[in-house]
Scaffold this motif. Structure first.
Motif, PDB file in Angstrom:
ATOM      1  N   LYS A 148       0.836  -1.206   0.000  1.00  0.00           N
ATOM      2  CA  LYS A 148       0.000   0.000   0.000  1.00  0.00           C
ATOM      3  C   LYS A 148       0.875   1.263   0.000  1.00  0.00           C
ATOM      4  O   LYS A 148       0.532   2.256  -0.661  1.00  0.00           O
ATOM      5  CB  LYS A 148      -0.927   0.006   1.208  1.00  0.00           C
ATOM      6  CG  LYS A 148      -1.968  -1.117   1.213  1.00  0.00           C
ATOM      7  CD  LYS A 148      -2.854  -1.114  -0.018  1.00  0.00           C
ATOM      8  CE  LYS A 148      -3.847   0.019  -0.058  1.00  0.00           C
ATOM      9  NZ  LYS A 148      -4.802  -0.100  -1.183  1.00  0.00           N
ATOM     10  N   CYS A 149       1.980   1.223   0.720  1.00  0.00           N
ATOM     11  CA  CYS A 149       2.912   2.359   0.708  1.00  0.00           C
ATOM     12  C   CYS A 149       3.515   2.549  -0.679  1.00  0.00           C
ATOM     13  O   CYS A 149       3.676   3.684  -1.154  1.00  0.00           O
ATOM     14  CB  CYS A 149       4.012   2.148   1.746  1.00  0.00           C
ATOM     15  SG  CYS A 149       3.443   2.270   3.465  1.00  0.00           S
ATOM     16  N   GLU A 173       2.102   1.665  -3.491  1.00  0.00           N
ATOM     17  CA  GLU A 173       1.019   2.213  -4.321  1.00  0.00           C
ATOM     18  C   GLU A 173       0.903   3.722  -4.130  1.00  0.00           C
ATOM     19  O   GLU A 173       0.767   4.476  -5.111  1.00  0.00           O
ATOM     20  CB  GLU A 173      -0.304   1.542  -3.943  1.00  0.00           C
ATOM     21  CG  GLU A 173      -1.513   2.094  -4.682  1.00  0.00           C
ATOM     22  CD  GLU A 173      -2.826   1.548  -4.149  1.00  0.00           C
ATOM     23  OE1 GLU A 173      -3.778   1.439  -4.950  1.00  0.00           O
ATOM     24  OE2 GLU A 173      -2.906   1.253  -2.938  1.00  0.00           O
ATOM     25  N   LYS A 174       0.974   4.172  -2.890  1.00  0.00           N
ATOM     26  CA  LYS A 174       0.864   5.601  -2.587  1.00  0.00           C
ATOM     27  C   LYS A 174       1.989   6.395  -3.255  1.00  0.00           C
ATOM     28  O   LYS A 174       1.765   7.474  -3.819  1.00  0.00           O
ATOM     29  CB  LYS A 174       0.883   5.804  -1.075  1.00  0.00           C
ATOM     30  CG  LYS A 174       0.688   7.240  -0.624  1.00  0.00           C
ATOM     31  CD  LYS A 174       0.675   7.329   0.886  1.00  0.00           C
ATOM     32  CE  LYS A 174       0.515   8.769   1.354  1.00  0.00           C
ATOM     33  NZ  LYS A 174       0.530   8.860   2.842  1.00  0.00           N
ATOM     34  N   GLU A 175       3.203   5.841  -3.186  1.00  0.00           N
ATOM     35  CA  GLU A 175       4.355   6.523  -3.795  1.00  0.00           C
ATOM     36  C   GLU A 175       4.245   6.549  -5.315  1.00  0.00           C
ATOM     37  O   GLU A 175       4.563   7.553  -5.955  1.00  0.00           O
ATOM     38  CB  GLU A 175       5.655   5.845  -3.366  1.00  0.00           C
ATOM     39  CG  GLU A 175       5.991   5.974  -1.892  1.00  0.00           C
ATOM     40  CD  GLU A 175       6.245   7.409  -1.468  1.00  0.00           C
ATOM     41  OE1 GLU A 175       6.897   8.146  -2.246  1.00  0.00           O
ATOM     42  OE2 GLU A 175       5.766   7.803  -0.388  1.00  0.00           O
ATOM     43  N   LYS A 235       1.580   6.552  -7.113  1.00  0.00           N
ATOM     44  CA  LYS A 235       0.513   7.457  -7.545  1.00  0.00           C
ATOM     45  C   LYS A 235       0.960   8.912  -7.580  1.00  0.00           C
ATOM     46  O   LYS A 235       0.281   9.761  -8.171  1.00  0.00           O
ATOM     47  CB  LYS A 235      -0.710   7.291  -6.642  1.00  0.00           C
ATOM     48  CG  LYS A 235      -1.498   6.022  -6.931  1.00  0.00           C
ATOM     49  CD  LYS A 235      -2.750   5.915  -6.090  1.00  0.00           C
ATOM     50  CE  LYS A 235      -3.583   4.707  -6.501  1.00  0.00           C
ATOM     51  NZ  LYS A 235      -4.810   4.585  -5.696  1.00  0.00           N
ATOM     52  N   LYS A 236       2.103   9.204  -6.975  1.00  0.00           N
ATOM     53  CA  LYS A 236       2.663  10.564  -7.040  1.00  0.00           C
ATOM     54  C   LYS A 236       3.319  10.829  -8.393  1.00  0.00           C
ATOM     55  O   LYS A 236       3.571  11.982  -8.749  1.00  0.00           O
ATOM     56  CB  LYS A 236       3.687  10.767  -5.930  1.00  0.00           C
ATOM     57  CG  LYS A 236       3.112  10.710  -4.524  1.00  0.00           C
ATOM     58  CD  LYS A 236       4.226  10.828  -3.486  1.00  0.00           C
ATOM     59  CE  LYS A 236       3.692  10.690  -2.068  1.00  0.00           C
ATOM     60  NZ  LYS A 236       4.793  10.750  -1.066  1.00  0.00           N
TER      61      LYS A 236
END
Length: 343
Positions: free
Chosen positions: A261-262, A264-266, A268-269
């Motif tokens: 999930k981390c 994925e978050k990175e 998406k930036k």
């Protein structure tokens, strides 16, 4: 950096210590040792008293044993078109069980009821393999997870059509952690479960759990015939003790799911990279050109999963860190800009 597979990772310290602790003195062979008896007790506490658990060396052997134990050679097995038993176990399941594997078209890696209904045909026709088992992968090869509602719907389909339900749970612990349910809840309605150990940090070994609907006196003979009966079984079962005792499985699964999930978050930036499938476990798929993939191989190991669809797969294991993820995404961003500016 290595995001290829949990199979690339070392043995988890708790499991290595369990092996060391078990490595003393004499114990009965072929699963009659005290470690296997203790592990079996833990399995029954997690999954219910009405189960039988058998230990195996590897995932292909576990699936072969599980499927052959509940089929006859004139029958067929429905599986996802990307299922491990269909794509990555050579012809082993068909050769050992004698059954025909029928691939079902998937959505985000998951079998649908419509897909199953399409394949269900010619019941009683002596010229056609007779359907007997639906096998699911939980999580799927794309890292997506069947919800409890989806599982119940597929189980209802199986019951109404006289089919058994097998689950290939190479990353089953990750699915349970992601859904925040117990192992027993997630296996409700399942007839046979192949439960992964290697991908959670074991040196080797898987477990096959048979629920009440499939218990029979012939299981031990099929286990032996499948060449998965270990003489020194304590070295498999003691690792499962380490996993189940004090819920180490939940700690490890939560951690690796969190890493995904981390990541994925990175990702998406960034503007020029796409996550292909929902991130629900510890597996992430990116759409990536072959040239970019080859560039990134200088910095990290991960699979180019499907060249035609430009799919790259990253899997997060217990040894991976948040620092590695940030570094990888930073380098990825630089290489994307480099390729863009040069094109």
């Amino acid at each position: 950096m290595n995001f290829s597979s949990e199979n690339f990772d070392a043995v988890h310290p708790a499991m290595m210590q369990a092996l060391v602790d078990a490595n003393t003195g004499f114990e009965s062979s072929y699963g009659k040792d005290s470690y296997t008896l203790a592990a079996t007790k833990l399995f029954k506490e997690e999954f219910g008293e009405e189960i039988a658990v058998y230990f195996t060396f590897n995932g292909t052997g576990a699936n072969n044993f599980a499927l052959a134990a509940i089929t006859e050679s004139y029958q067929s097995i429905f599986c996802a078109d990307i299922a491990h038993c269909y794509v990555d176990e050579a012809t082993a399941p068909e050769a050992f069980s004698g059954c025909r594997l029928y691939p079902i078209t998937t959505v985000n890696g998951k079998i649908t009821l419509d897909g199953l209904q399409t394949q269900l045909k010619r019941k009683g026709d002596v010229h056609h393999p007779q359907a007997n088992v639906v096998t699911l992968t939980q999580p799927t090869e794309y890292g997506t997870i069947y919800s409890l509602e989806e599982l119940r719907a597929i189980k209802a389909f199986c019951v109404s059509n006289g089919l058994l339900l097998h689950v290939d749970g190479a990353r089953f612990f990750n699915a349970a952690a992601a859904l925040n349910v117990s192992l027993k809840e997630l296996s409700e309605g399942v007839d046979v479960l192949t439960l992964g150990g290697t991908k959670l940090g074991m040196m080797y070994g898987e477990a096959v759990i048979f629920f009440a609907s499939t218990l029979s006196s012939s299981l031990k003979f099929t286990h032996k015939r499948s060449m998965q009966l270990a003489s020194k079984n304590r070295y498999i079962s003691v690792q499962f003790q380490a996993i189940l005792r004090e819920k180490l499985w939940l700690q490890l699964a939560n951690y690796t799911n969190h890493l995904a999930k981390c990541f994925e978050k990175e990702i998406k930036k960034l503007n020029n990279i796409q996550i292909i499938y929902p991130v629900q476990s510890n597996v992430v798929f990116l759409k990536m050109s072959k040239s970019l993939y080859l560039k990134m191989q200088s910095y990290a190991s991960f699979y180019y999963w499907d060249e035609q669809r430009e799919e790259a797969r990253l899997v997060f294991s217990f040894s991976n860190t948040l620092a590695e993820i940030k570094k990888f995404v930073e380098i990825l961003n630089e290489e994307i800009h480099s390729l863009t500016s040069n094109s």
